[in-house]
Design an enzyme around this catalytic site. Structure first.
Site, PDB file in Angstrom:
ATOM      1  N   TYR A   1     -28.291  18.686 -29.451  1.00  0.00           N
ATOM      2  CA  TYR A   1     -26.973  19.148 -29.537  1.00  0.00           C
ATOM      3  C   TYR A   1     -26.664  20.204 -30.613  1.00  0.00           C
ATOM      4  CZ  TYR A   1     -22.184  19.075 -31.830  1.00  0.00           C
ATOM      5  OH  TYR A   1     -20.950  19.302 -32.372  1.00  0.00           O
TER       6      TYR A   1
ATOM      7  N   LYS B   1     -25.647  24.220 -30.087  1.00  0.00           N
ATOM      8  CA  LYS B   1     -24.318  24.997 -31.082  1.00  0.00           C
ATOM      9  C   LYS B   1     -24.903  26.067 -31.764  1.00  0.00           C
ATOM     10  CE  LYS B   1     -20.908  23.531 -31.230  1.00  0.00           C
ATOM     11  NZ  LYS B   1     -19.592  23.973 -30.180  1.00  0.00           N
TER      12      LYS B   1
ATOM     13  N   THR C   1     -20.318  23.616 -35.716  1.00  0.00           N
ATOM     14  CA  THR C   1     -20.595  22.357 -36.259  1.00  0.00           C
ATOM     15  C   THR C   1     -21.420  22.745 -37.575  1.00  0.00           C
ATOM     16  OG1 THR C   1     -21.626  20.279 -36.205  1.00  0.00           O
ATOM     17  CG2 THR C   1     -22.434  21.823 -34.521  1.00  0.00           C
ATOM     18  N   ASP C   2     -21.311  21.842 -38.705  1.00  0.00           N
ATOM     19  CA  ASP C   2     -22.278  21.817 -39.728  1.00  0.00           C
ATOM     20  C   ASP C   2     -23.731  21.306 -39.556  1.00  0.00           C
ATOM     21  OD1 ASP C   2     -21.675  19.135 -39.645  1.00  0.00           O
ATOM     22  OD2 ASP C   2     -21.439  18.649 -41.652  1.00  0.00           O
ATOM     23  N   GLU C   3     -23.819  20.761 -38.304  1.00  0.00           N
ATOM     24  CA  GLU C   3     -25.099  20.067 -37.820  1.00  0.00           C
ATOM     25  C   GLU C   3     -26.174  21.361 -37.692  1.00  0.00           C
ATOM     26  OE1 GLU C   3     -25.154  16.834 -35.397  1.00  0.00           O
ATOM     27  OE2 GLU C   3     -22.970  16.254 -35.907  1.00  0.00           O
TER      28      GLU C   3
HETATM   29  P1  NAD Z   1     -15.265  16.146 -27.103  1.00  0.00           P
HETATM   30  O1  NAD Z   1     -16.439  15.715 -26.510  1.00  0.00           O
HETATM   31  O2  NAD Z   1     -14.233  15.098 -27.670  1.00  0.00           O
HETATM   32  O3  NAD Z   1     -14.556  17.366 -26.141  1.00  0.00           O
HETATM   33  C1  NAD Z   1     -15.128  18.076 -25.459  1.00  0.00           C
HETATM   34  C2  NAD Z   1     -14.224  18.701 -24.488  1.00  0.00           C
HETATM   35  O4  NAD Z   1     -14.851  19.895 -23.789  1.00  0.00           O
HETATM   36  C3  NAD Z   1     -13.735  17.668 -23.324  1.00  0.00           C
HETATM   37  O5  NAD Z   1     -12.476  17.860 -23.031  1.00  0.00           O
HETATM   38  C4  NAD Z   1     -14.488  18.055 -22.241  1.00  0.00           C
HETATM   39  O6  NAD Z   1     -14.064  17.855 -20.900  1.00  0.00           O
HETATM   40  C5  NAD Z   1     -14.688  19.580 -22.192  1.00  0.00           C
HETATM   41  N1  NAD Z   1     -15.854  20.452 -21.713  1.00  0.00           N
HETATM   42  C6  NAD Z   1     -16.997  19.908 -21.805  1.00  0.00           C
HETATM   43  N2  NAD Z   1     -17.864  20.815 -21.058  1.00  0.00           N
HETATM   44  C7  NAD Z   1     -16.949  21.615 -20.633  1.00  0.00           C
HETATM   45  C8  NAD Z   1     -17.211  22.760 -19.719  1.00  0.00           C
HETATM   46  N3  NAD Z   1     -18.514  23.232 -19.289  1.00  0.00           N
HETATM   47  N4  NAD Z   1     -16.031  23.629 -19.519  1.00  0.00           N
HETATM   48  C9  NAD Z   1     -14.873  23.428 -20.062  1.00  0.00           C
HETATM   49  N5  NAD Z   1     -14.500  22.106 -20.762  1.00  0.00           N
HETATM   50  C10 NAD Z   1     -15.624  21.354 -21.159  1.00  0.00           C
HETATM   51  O7  NAD Z   1     -15.576  17.224 -28.456  1.00  0.00           O
HETATM   52  P2  NAD Z   1     -14.727  17.384 -29.883  1.00  0.00           P
HETATM   53  O8  NAD Z   1     -15.216  16.376 -30.825  1.00  0.00           O
HETATM   54  O9  NAD Z   1     -13.500  17.724 -29.655  1.00  0.00           O
HETATM   55  O10 NAD Z   1     -15.587  18.715 -30.496  1.00  0.00           O
HETATM   56  C11 NAD Z   1     -14.569  19.956 -29.986  1.00  0.00           C
HETATM   57  C12 NAD Z   1     -15.722  21.013 -30.380  1.00  0.00           C
HETATM   58  O11 NAD Z   1     -15.740  21.087 -31.712  1.00  0.00           O
HETATM   59  C13 NAD Z   1     -16.973  20.922 -29.984  1.00  0.00           C
HETATM   60  O12 NAD Z   1     -17.368  22.374 -29.682  1.00  0.00           O
HETATM   61  C14 NAD Z   1     -18.029  20.322 -31.048  1.00  0.00           C
HETATM   62  O13 NAD Z   1     -19.190  20.812 -31.196  1.00  0.00           O
HETATM   63  C15 NAD Z   1     -17.104  20.899 -32.466  1.00  0.00           C
HETATM   64  N6  NAD Z   1     -17.319  20.073 -33.529  1.00  0.00           N
HETATM   65  C16 NAD Z   1     -16.858  18.819 -33.268  1.00  0.00           C
HETATM   66  C17 NAD Z   1     -16.971  17.915 -34.704  1.00  0.00           C
HETATM   67  C18 NAD Z   1     -16.780  16.510 -34.543  1.00  0.00           C
HETATM   68  O14 NAD Z   1     -16.915  15.665 -35.580  1.00  0.00           O
HETATM   69  N7  NAD Z   1     -16.116  15.895 -33.248  1.00  0.00           N
HETATM   70  C19 NAD Z   1     -17.498  18.754 -35.867  1.00  0.00           C
HETATM   71  C20 NAD Z   1     -17.589  19.845 -35.700  1.00  0.00           C
HETATM   72  C21 NAD Z   1     -17.584  20.524 -34.617  1.00  0.00           C
HETATM   73  P1  TYD Z   2     -21.578  10.341 -34.775  1.00  0.00           P
HETATM   74  O1  TYD Z   2     -20.110  10.007 -34.761  1.00  0.00           O
HETATM   75  O2  TYD Z   2     -22.528  10.182 -33.454  1.00  0.00           O
HETATM   76  O3  TYD Z   2     -21.632  11.765 -35.159  1.00  0.00           O
HETATM   77  P2  TYD Z   2     -22.893  12.770 -35.672  1.00  0.00           P
HETATM   78  O4  TYD Z   2     -24.097  12.186 -35.167  1.00  0.00           O
HETATM   79  O5  TYD Z   2     -22.474  14.190 -34.978  1.00  0.00           O
HETATM   80  O6  TYD Z   2     -22.815  12.698 -37.250  1.00  0.00           O
HETATM   81  O7  TYD Z   2     -22.288   9.646 -35.893  1.00  0.00           O
HETATM   82  C1  TYD Z   2     -21.906   9.694 -37.217  1.00  0.00           C
HETATM   83  C2  TYD Z   2     -22.837   8.846 -38.194  1.00  0.00           C
HETATM   84  O8  TYD Z   2     -22.861   7.493 -37.517  1.00  0.00           O
HETATM   85  C3  TYD Z   2     -24.458   9.458 -37.664  1.00  0.00           C
HETATM   86  O9  TYD Z   2     -25.231   9.414 -38.923  1.00  0.00           O
HETATM   87  C4  TYD Z   2     -24.991   8.464 -36.797  1.00  0.00           C
HETATM   88  C5  TYD Z   2     -24.048   7.144 -37.364  1.00  0.00           C
HETATM   89  N1  TYD Z   2     -24.030   6.081 -36.057  1.00  0.00           N
HETATM   90  C6  TYD Z   2     -24.461   4.836 -36.084  1.00  0.00           C
HETATM   91  O10 TYD Z   2     -24.742   4.468 -37.205  1.00  0.00           O
HETATM   92  N2  TYD Z   2     -24.031   3.889 -35.334  1.00  0.00           N
HETATM   93  C7  TYD Z   2     -23.603   4.403 -34.166  1.00  0.00           C
HETATM   94  O11 TYD Z   2     -23.372   3.534 -33.182  1.00  0.00           O
HETATM   95  C8  TYD Z   2     -23.181   5.708 -33.964  1.00  0.00           C
HETATM   96  C9  TYD Z   2     -22.403   6.053 -32.694  1.00  0.00           C
HETATM   97  C10 TYD Z   2     -23.453   6.444 -34.822  1.00  0.00           C
END
Ligand code: NAD
Ligand code: TYD
Length: 370
Positions: free
Chosen positions: A159, A163, A133-135
């Site tokens: 989190y 990561k 992630t960019d975080e």
């Molecule tokens: P998500 O929470 O929707 O899905 C995570 C999946 O991992 C789920 O299916 C869960 O059951 C599985 N999981 C959790 N713990 C596990 C374990 N110990 N063993 C096997 N499976 C396990 O997450 P997402 O939003 O799909 O993100 C996927 C990846 O991308 C993550 O690594 C996250 O850090 C990264 N990412 C997400 C975003 C975003 O905006 N969602 C952005 C950048 C990077």
């Molecule tokens: P989120 O979807 O949790 O992603 P991330 O924290 O990884 O960026 O949140 C996106 C943005 O929205 C973040 O700035 C937090 C804000 N947010 C709210 O304002 N209200 C909410 O209920 C949630 C879940 C997020």
């Protein structure tokens, strides 16, 4: 032909990746390993399992010997690691779970790949790709330059710290043991199959059910929104490169404040209700069902502790070297997403369990009277 192990393939991005990969690389073997935590939903990949396009295994990435056996049994040559705990708010409540999966789990997965592939993994074309992630880069000031691949890590939430630690381990396994690894650091994704705890699906479902839209603080925090289909295409480009290509930043080139994006979602729902009269009967609590604007649900609530103010990703490297370009800009991407949630009520009702409802009530009760 590749043989992929997709960890976390029942989650949001992993499931989208499986759909994308199975349709664009039908001859490849795809095996999904997922623990099916609250965020993992078999319903998201059920059609792929039922049609035999992928094999699903329920399991934890932390089970090193079991994962190594799976890699050997399936002759896996490419691991794509999506598995993670992914929600910042939950990491503030329970950091240990994030360290267990994101750090120790990733380390066990690296060990499993290393053990199964042996010392000549690189020569045999094996590859461990870690989705990050960019975080990890921390928070940007208003005029600061976007994150590049060489921006120092400065994670602010448990989190992001977990990561970041995982990224360091991937790098270390590559450096110390010669495991062929690559990493991508991506900005905020949105699109189909996203679990409703994240901002955009949370707002879409709350609008449909007439609940308040909780905006943390002033809502001026900026995220770099990327449609998940663009993330999948970026991963495909990266996987076509040698592992030694290293780290890739992937951003949406769309920096918008949360309040703006939530306002866009409200307007899209209102327009959908105006165009399709049956929606009012399906969702009678939605303001649009009574001719009111969904924006009336917006509530500013107590801010998230340590809330990062701004993320922005510089995607120059992947754009210039691999020809990556955004295919789905924010406005059509949001429209597509709102339409998807309207058309897939069965999916989101099935993933919103009693446990999630209880978590939601605890998380938001003091804030918006959920
Ligand atoms: P998500 O929470 O929707 O899905 C995570 C999946 O991992 C789920 O299916 C869960 O059951 C599985 N999981 C959790 N713990 C596990 C374990 N110990 N063993 C096997 N499976 C396990 O997450 P997402 O939003 O799909 O993100 C996927 C990846 O991308 C993550 O690594 C996250 O850090 C990264 N990412 C997400 C975003 C975003 O905006 N969602 C952005 C950048 C990077
Ligand atoms: P989120 O979807 O949790 O992603 P991330 O924290 O990884 O960026 O949140 C996106 C943005 O929205 C973040 O700035 C937090 C804000 N947010 C709210 O304002 N209200 C909410 O209920 C949630 C879940 C997020």
């Amino acid at each position: 032909m590749k043989r992929l192990l997709v960890t976390g393939g029942a989650g949001f991005i992993g499931a989208n990746f499986c759909h994308y990969w199975c349709s664009t690389h039908p001859l490849d073997r795809v095996v999904v390993l997922d623990a099916l935590t609250y965020a993992g939903n078999l319903a998201s990949i059920a059609p792929l399992i039922d049609s035999g396009k992928l094999r699903f295994e329920r399991g934890d990435i932390g089970e090193r010997s079991r994962v190594a056996a799976l890699i050997t049994e399936e002759a896996i040559d490419t691991v794509v690691n999506f598995a993670a705990e992914s929600h910042v708010d939950r990491s503030l409540e329970d950091p240990a779970t994030f360290l267990r999966t994101n750090v120790l789990g990733t380390q066990a997965l690296l060990d499993a790949a290393r053990g199964a592939w042996g010392a000549d993994a690189g020569r045999r074309g094996c590859r461990f790709h870690h989705v990050s992630t960019d975080e990890v880069y921390g928070s940007l000031g208003p005029g600061a330059a976007a994150f590049t691949e060489s921006t120092p890590y400065a994670p602010n939430s448990p989190y992001a710290a977990s990561k970041a630690a995982a990224d360091h381990l991937v790098r270390a396994y590559s450096h110390s043991f010669g495991l062929p690894c690559s990493i991508s650091n991506c900005s905020n994704n949105y699109g189909p199959y996203q679990f409703p705890e994240k901002l955009l699906p949370l707002c879409i479902l709350n609008i449909l059910e007439g609940r308040p839209l909780p905006i943390y603080g002033d809502g001026q925090q900026i995220r770099d929104w990327l449609h998940v289909s663009d993330h999948c295409r970026a991963l495909e480009l990266i996987l076509a490169q040698p592992a030694a290509s290293g780290t890739w930043n992937v951003g949406g080139s769309t920096q918008e404040p949360n309040l703006t994006v939530v306002g866009m979602v409200c307007d899209l729902v209102d327009r959908a209700f105006a165009a399709e009269r049956s929606l009012a009967a399906r969702f009678p609590s939605c303001p649009a069902a009574g001719g009111r604007a969904s924006r009336t649900l917006i509530r500013h609530v107590q801010d998230r502790p340590g809330h990062d103010r701004r993320y922005a990703v510089d995607s120059t490297r992947i754009r210039e070297r691999l020809g990556f370009a955004i295919g789905t800009p924010l406005a059509p991407g949001l429209e597509d997403t709102v339409r998807w949630y309207l058309g897939n009520e069965g999916w989101w009702r099935s993933v919103v369990s009693g446990d999630y409802r209880q978590w939601y009530a605890r998380q938001y009760a003091g804030k918006v009277g959920a």
